[in-house]
Design an enzyme around this catalytic site. Structure first.
Site, PDB file in Angstrom:
ATOM      1  N   ILE A  46       0.837  -1.206   0.000  1.00  0.00           N
ATOM      2  CA  ILE A  46       0.000   0.000   0.000  1.00  0.00           C
ATOM      3  C   ILE A  46       0.872   1.257   0.000  1.00  0.00           C
ATOM      4  O   ILE A  46       0.666   2.171  -0.809  1.00  0.00           O
ATOM      5  CB  ILE A  46      -0.956   0.000   1.211  1.00  0.00           C
ATOM      6  CG1 ILE A  46      -1.908  -1.208   1.126  1.00  0.00           C
ATOM      7  CG2 ILE A  46      -1.753   1.300   1.272  1.00  0.00           C
ATOM      8  CD1 ILE A  46      -2.773  -1.422   2.359  1.00  0.00           C
TER       9      ILE A  46
ATOM     10  N   ASP B   4      11.025   2.615   6.219  1.00  0.00           N
ATOM     11  CA  ASP B   4      10.631   1.203   6.362  1.00  0.00           C
ATOM     12  C   ASP B   4      11.752   0.478   7.086  1.00  0.00           C
ATOM     13  O   ASP B   4      12.929   0.818   6.901  1.00  0.00           O
ATOM     14  CB  ASP B   4      10.398   0.597   4.966  1.00  0.00           C
ATOM     15  CG  ASP B   4       9.582  -0.692   5.044  1.00  0.00           C
ATOM     16  OD1 ASP B   4      10.042  -1.650   5.702  1.00  0.00           O
ATOM     17  OD2 ASP B   4       8.502  -0.755   4.439  1.00  0.00           O
TER      18      ASP B   4
ATOM     19  N   ALA C  13      -4.583   4.296   8.044  1.00  0.00           N
ATOM     20  CA  ALA C  13      -5.507   3.282   7.522  1.00  0.00           C
ATOM     21  C   ALA C  13      -4.825   1.921   7.623  1.00  0.00           C
ATOM     22  O   ALA C  13      -5.064   1.032   6.818  1.00  0.00           O
ATOM     23  CB  ALA C  13      -5.886   3.585   6.075  1.00  0.00           C
ATOM     24  N   SER C  14      -3.919   1.793   8.630  1.00  0.00           N
ATOM     25  CA  SER C  14      -3.217   0.499   8.739  1.00  0.00           C
ATOM     26  C   SER C  14      -3.902  -0.356   9.801  1.00  0.00           C
ATOM     27  O   SER C  14      -4.837  -1.104   9.486  1.00  0.00           O
ATOM     28  CB  SER C  14      -1.728   0.706   9.033  1.00  0.00           C
ATOM     29  OG  SER C  14      -1.517   1.366  10.262  1.00  0.00           O
TER      30      SER C  14
ATOM     31  N   ASP D 138      -8.984   5.554   9.801  1.00  0.00           N
ATOM     32  CA  ASP D 138      -9.911   4.538   9.275  1.00  0.00           C
ATOM     33  C   ASP D 138      -9.980   3.307  10.181  1.00  0.00           C
ATOM     34  O   ASP D 138     -10.870   2.484  10.050  1.00  0.00           O
ATOM     35  CB  ASP D 138      -9.425   4.122   7.873  1.00  0.00           C
ATOM     36  CG  ASP D 138     -10.400   3.204   7.155  1.00  0.00           C
ATOM     37  OD1 ASP D 138     -11.613   3.502   7.170  1.00  0.00           O
ATOM     38  OD2 ASP D 138      -9.960   2.192   6.566  1.00  0.00           O
TER      39      ASP D 138
ATOM     40  N   GLU E 252     -13.042  -1.888  17.382  1.00  0.00           N
ATOM     41  CA  GLU E 252     -14.041  -1.562  16.364  1.00  0.00           C
ATOM     42  C   GLU E 252     -15.292  -2.389  16.621  1.00  0.00           C
ATOM     43  O   GLU E 252     -15.193  -3.565  16.994  1.00  0.00           O
ATOM     44  CB  GLU E 252     -13.473  -1.871  14.971  1.00  0.00           C
ATOM     45  CG  GLU E 252     -12.234  -1.021  14.668  1.00  0.00           C
ATOM     46  CD  GLU E 252     -11.612  -1.309  13.295  1.00  0.00           C
ATOM     47  OE1 GLU E 252     -12.109  -2.195  12.573  1.00  0.00           O
ATOM     48  OE2 GLU E 252     -10.615  -0.630  12.969  1.00  0.00           O
TER      49      GLU E 252
ATOM     50  N   HIS F 111     -13.313   1.814   8.941  1.00  0.00           N
ATOM     51  CA  HIS F 111     -12.494   0.724   8.383  1.00  0.00           C
ATOM     52  C   HIS F 111     -12.959   0.318   6.977  1.00  0.00           C
ATOM     53  O   HIS F 111     -13.229  -0.860   6.715  1.00  0.00           O
ATOM     54  CB  HIS F 111     -12.506  -0.497   9.318  1.00  0.00           C
ATOM     55  CG  HIS F 111     -11.297  -1.375   9.140  1.00  0.00           C
ATOM     56  ND1 HIS F 111     -10.715  -2.061  10.154  1.00  0.00           N
ATOM     57  CD2 HIS F 111     -10.553  -1.661   8.044  1.00  0.00           C
ATOM     58  CE1 HIS F 111      -9.677  -2.740   9.707  1.00  0.00           C
ATOM     59  NE2 HIS F 111      -9.560  -2.509   8.410  1.00  0.00           N
ATOM     60  N   ILE F 112     -13.053   1.322   6.104  1.00  0.00           N
ATOM     61  CA  ILE F 112     -13.530   1.051   4.736  1.00  0.00           C
ATOM     62  C   ILE F 112     -12.420   1.255   3.702  1.00  0.00           C
ATOM     63  O   ILE F 112     -12.683   1.258   2.500  1.00  0.00           O
ATOM     64  CB  ILE F 112     -14.737   1.940   4.368  1.00  0.00           C
ATOM     65  CG1 ILE F 112     -14.548   3.361   4.884  1.00  0.00           C
ATOM     66  CG2 ILE F 112     -16.040   1.399   4.950  1.00  0.00           C
ATOM     67  CD1 ILE F 112     -14.364   4.378   3.852  1.00  0.00           C
ATOM     68  N   GLY F 113     -11.180   1.388   4.182  1.00  0.00           N
ATOM     69  CA  GLY F 113     -10.069   1.665   3.268  1.00  0.00           C
ATOM     70  C   GLY F 113     -10.005   0.698   2.092  1.00  0.00           C
ATOM     71  O   GLY F 113      -9.795   1.094   0.951  1.00  0.00           O
TER      72      GLY F 113
HETATM   73  P1  NAI Z   1       2.881  -4.920   3.498  1.00  0.00           P
HETATM   74  O1  NAI Z   1       3.287  -6.076   4.323  1.00  0.00           O
HETATM   75  O2  NAI Z   1       2.944  -5.017   2.018  1.00  0.00           O
HETATM   76  O3  NAI Z   1       3.752  -3.628   3.935  1.00  0.00           O
HETATM   77  C1  NAI Z   1       4.044  -3.314   5.268  1.00  0.00           C
HETATM   78  C2  NAI Z   1       5.403  -2.619   5.296  1.00  0.00           C
HETATM   79  O4  NAI Z   1       5.642  -2.137   6.614  1.00  0.00           O
HETATM   80  C3  NAI Z   1       6.549  -3.553   4.939  1.00  0.00           C
HETATM   81  O5  NAI Z   1       7.338  -2.970   3.924  1.00  0.00           O
HETATM   82  C4  NAI Z   1       7.308  -3.691   6.264  1.00  0.00           C
HETATM   83  O6  NAI Z   1       8.707  -3.885   6.075  1.00  0.00           O
HETATM   84  C5  NAI Z   1       7.011  -2.360   6.916  1.00  0.00           C
HETATM   85  N1  NAI Z   1       7.191  -2.347   8.365  1.00  0.00           N
HETATM   86  C6  NAI Z   1       6.952  -3.359   9.255  1.00  0.00           C
HETATM   87  N2  NAI Z   1       7.243  -2.943  10.499  1.00  0.00           N
HETATM   88  C7  NAI Z   1       7.659  -1.668  10.395  1.00  0.00           C
HETATM   89  C8  NAI Z   1       8.108  -0.702  11.346  1.00  0.00           C
HETATM   90  N3  NAI Z   1       8.166  -0.981  12.656  1.00  0.00           N
HETATM   91  N4  NAI Z   1       8.490   0.521  10.885  1.00  0.00           N
HETATM   92  C9  NAI Z   1       8.455   0.818   9.555  1.00  0.00           C
HETATM   93  N5  NAI Z   1       8.044  -0.073   8.607  1.00  0.00           N
HETATM   94  C10 NAI Z   1       7.648  -1.283   9.037  1.00  0.00           C
HETATM   95  O7  NAI Z   1       1.412  -4.529   3.983  1.00  0.00           O
HETATM   96  P2  NAI Z   1       0.291  -3.770   3.151  1.00  0.00           P
HETATM   97  O8  NAI Z   1      -0.466  -4.723   2.313  1.00  0.00           O
HETATM   98  O9  NAI Z   1       0.899  -2.568   2.512  1.00  0.00           O
HETATM   99  O10 NAI Z   1      -0.685  -3.331   4.364  1.00  0.00           O
HETATM  100  C11 NAI Z   1      -0.272  -2.346   5.305  1.00  0.00           C
HETATM  101  C12 NAI Z   1      -1.303  -2.229   6.418  1.00  0.00           C
HETATM  102  O11 NAI Z   1      -2.568  -1.851   5.890  1.00  0.00           O
HETATM  103  C13 NAI Z   1      -1.562  -3.516   7.216  1.00  0.00           C
HETATM  104  O12 NAI Z   1      -1.579  -3.185   8.586  1.00  0.00           O
HETATM  105  C14 NAI Z   1      -2.944  -3.939   6.800  1.00  0.00           C
HETATM  106  O13 NAI Z   1      -3.608  -4.618   7.840  1.00  0.00           O
HETATM  107  C15 NAI Z   1      -3.604  -2.596   6.524  1.00  0.00           C
HETATM  108  N6  NAI Z   1      -4.759  -2.649   5.648  1.00  0.00           N
HETATM  109  C16 NAI Z   1      -5.847  -1.864   5.959  1.00  0.00           C
HETATM  110  C17 NAI Z   1      -6.980  -1.866   5.151  1.00  0.00           C
HETATM  111  C18 NAI Z   1      -8.133  -0.990   5.468  1.00  0.00           C
HETATM  112  O14 NAI Z   1      -9.260  -1.303   5.088  1.00  0.00           O
HETATM  113  N7  NAI Z   1      -7.931   0.112   6.139  1.00  0.00           N
HETATM  114  C19 NAI Z   1      -7.083  -2.749   3.977  1.00  0.00           C
HETATM  115  C20 NAI Z   1      -5.842  -3.460   3.682  1.00  0.00           C
HETATM  116  C21 NAI Z   1      -4.755  -3.419   4.520  1.00  0.00           C
END
Ligand code: NAI
Length: 408
Positions: A161, A180, A237-238, A263, A268, A291-293
Site C-alpha cells: 500500500i 521502512d 488506515a493500517s 480509518d 471496532e 475501516h472502509i479503506g
Molecule cells: P505490506 O506487508 O505489504 O507492507 C508493510 C510494510 O511495513 C513492509 O514494507 C514492512 O517492512 C514495513 N514495516 C513493518 N514494520 C515496520 C516498522 N516498525 N516501521 C516501519 N516499517 C515497518 O502490507 P500492506 O499490504 O501494505 O498493508 C499495510 C497495512 O494496511 C496492514 O496493517 C494492513 O492490515 C492494513 N490494511 C488496511 C486496510 C483498510 O481497510 N484500512 C485494507 C488493507 C490493509
C-alpha cells in the site's frame, strides 16, 4: 484430476458468505460443480456440509475449527476470500494436508486511493466544511487551506500500500519520503529516510502503512506525535493499535497538528449499527471512517479472482505459492508427464520410502520438488504416464502419507 482448466469436473466447490461472482465464474469455467450459500455456517452445519466437498471458500465470519474439519476427508484446499485467516485453525488444516489461501493484495489500490483523497481533504479542511454545511452553517474561509502540490508526504511502511500511495502522491506533485524497517526499492522519485524521526520532522502529511506487530503497537505515541511538524496531518488506515488515539486527540485539540484521517481503531464494533465512541470525535479537521479503506467493488471482485486463481493453480499444478500454512512450492509442468502430489508427515525415513517406491517401479522422474515445515512435507513429482498411477497408489499406502493425488 486435470492439468488443464475446464476439466476439473469431478470436483465440488462450496462457497459461503456471498463470495463475489468472479470466483464462481472461474470455478465453473474450470469445470467444477459450485454450490454457493449467502451466509456463514456454524461448526456443526459446516462439518456436515463439508462431506464430499473438495474446495471450501469462506470470508471472515465462518469459523473453520478442528471439529468442523474432522470429517472433511475430501477437502483439498481452503480459500479465505478476504485478508485475514484467523478464523481458520491453520495448524489443523496443515496437519490434514489442506493448504489455506487468502488475498493479501486485492485491496491495495483501494486503500491507496482513499489516502490520496484524504490528503487533499485534510489540506482543504473538508471534513469541517462538509459538517458545517450539513448543519446549516456557511463558513467560506481560506485560512489553513493549502494545495498539496509541493508538500512532503511521509510514508511509514513502504510495502504494497505504502508504495502505491507514493506513486499516486508523486503524480499530484508531492515530494514523497518513506521510512521502512526493510530495504525497499523506491518508486519514481520517492526517497527513503534513515529513521522515523527524520520522516516526522520533515513531512507535512504522515501516512501509516505498517502491519500490526509488537514493534508497531503504539509506534505513534505522544513523543512521536510531538516530533511532527507544526500543522502537519496524520493518516492511519493500517491498524488501530499503531496510534495512541488519546494522545492524538489531545495534540489535535491543542492545535499542534493540523488534522487527521483515521480509518482503523484499537476497538471496532463487530457489526454495523452499533454505537461508536472515540477520543477523536469532534476534534478539528479530523476525518473518521469505519475501516472502509479496502472496501470497494473492485477489491471484492479482485479478491474473488485472486483466491480462485490460487485454488485452481493448486488443483491443476499443486502450486502452493501464497498459502499461509503450507510449504510454498511451485514446479513448471514437464511435457508428457503425469504429476503426483503428496503431502506427508515430516518424519525421518519418508523420502527413503518414496524413493524406494520410485525405484521398485522403475519410474523415471522428470522433475520433482519438495518443501517442508515442522510438521509436513509437500512433494510434487512429474513421472512417465504409464507408472504414475502405480506410484500414486504405493505412496498413498505409506503410513506417513496424509494425502496423495495425481494431476494429468
Ligand atoms: P505490506 O506487508 O505489504 O507492507 C508493510 C510494510 O511495513 C513492509 O514494507 C514492512 O517492512 C514495513 N514495516 C513493518 N514494520 C515496520 C516498522 N516498525 N516501521 C516501519 N516499517 C515497518 O502490507 P500492506 O499490504 O501494505 O498493508 C499495510 C497495512 O494496511 C496492514 O496493517 C494492513 O492490515 C492494513 N490494511 C488496511 C486496510 C483498510 O481497510 N484500512 C485494507 C488493507 C490493509
Amino acid at each position: 484430476m486435470s492439468g488443464s482448466q475446464g476439466n476439473l469436473g469431478a470436483l465440488r466447490v462450496l462457497l459461503l458468505e456471498n463470495i463475489h461472482p468472479s470466483a464462481h465464474e472461474m470455478f465453473r469455467a474450470a469445470g467444477c460443480e459450485v454450490e454457493a450459500l449467502s451466509g456463514a455456517l456454524g461448526e456443526e452445519a459446516l462439518r456436515e456440509k463439508l462431506r464430499g466437498v473438495h474446495i471450501l471458500g469462506i470470508r471472515s465470519k465462518t469459523r473453520v475449527t478442528a471439529s468442523a474439519l474432522s470429517e472433511a476427508n475430501d477437502l483439498l484446499a481452503l480459500g479465505c476470500f478476504c485478508i485475514g485467516t484467523n478464523q481458520v485453525d491453520l495448524g489443523v488444516a496443515n496437519a490434514r494436508g489442506v493448504p489455506v489461501f487468502n488475498a493479501p493484495f486485492s485491496n491495495t489500490r483501494s486503500v491507496a486511493e482513499l489516502i490520496i483523497a484524504e490528503v487533499v481533504m485534510l489540506a482543504r479542511q473538508l471534513g469541517d466544511r462538509i459538517r458545517e454545511m450539513h448543519t446549516g452553517e456557511w463558513k467560506k474561509v481560506a485560512t489553513g487551506s493549502v494545495e498539496v502540490r509541493g508538500k512532503t508526504l511521509g510514508i511509514v511502511g513502504y510495502g504494497h500500500i505504502g508504495s502505491q500511495v507514493g506513486v499516486l502522491a508523486e503524480a499530484m506533485g508531492m515530494r514523497v519520503v518513506f521510512y521502512d524497517v526493510a530495504t525497499r526499492l523506491p518508486m519514481g522519485n520517492n526517497r527513503p529516510l534513515e529513521s522515523l524521526e527524520a520522516l516526522l520532522e520533515q513531512s507535512d502529511f504522515v501516512t501509516l502503512h505498517v502491519p500490526e506487530t509488537p514493534q508497531t503497537r503504539g509506534m505513534m505515541g505522544p513523543s512521536e506525535l510531538a516530533k511532527m511538524k507544526n500543522g502537519a496531518s496524520l493518516l492511519n488506515a493500517s491498524r488501530g493499535t499503531v496510534v495512541d488515539i488519546e494522545a492524538l486527540g489531545q495534540i489535535l485539540r491543542e492545535g499542534k497538528l493540523g488534522g487527521a484521517a483515521v480509518d482503523v481503531f484499537p476497538e471496532e464494533p463487530e457489526a454495523n449499527g452499533r454505537g461508536f465512541v472515540t477520543a477523536l470525535q469532534n476534534a478539528p479537521n479530523v476525518i473518521l471512517t469505519p475501516h472502509i479503506g479496502g472496501s470497494t467493488a473492485e477489491a471484492q471482485a479482485s479478491i474473488g479472482r485472486e483466491v480462485a486463481t490460487s485454488l485452481i493453480r493448486y488443483l491443476d499444478f499443486g502450486s502452493t505459492v501464497g498459502a499461509v500454512n503450507f510449504p510454498q512450492i511451485e514446479l513448471g509442468r514437464s511435457v508428457g508427464t503425469h504429476r503426483v502430489i503428496n503431502v506427508h508427515r515430516n518424519v525421518p525415513g519418508v523420502l527413503r520410502d518414496i524413493n524406494r517406491i520410485v525405484s521398485d517401479l522403475d519410474a523415471n522422474i522428470h522433475a520433482q520438488v519438495l518443501g517442508t515445515d515442522a510438521n509436513i512435507g509437500y512433494l510434487i513429482m512429474d513421472l512417465e504416464k504409464d507408472v504414475s498411477e502405480a506410484v500414486r497408489q504405493a505412496m498413498s499406502a505409506l503410513p506417513t502419507s496424509i494425502r496423495t493425488r495425481t494431476t494429468y
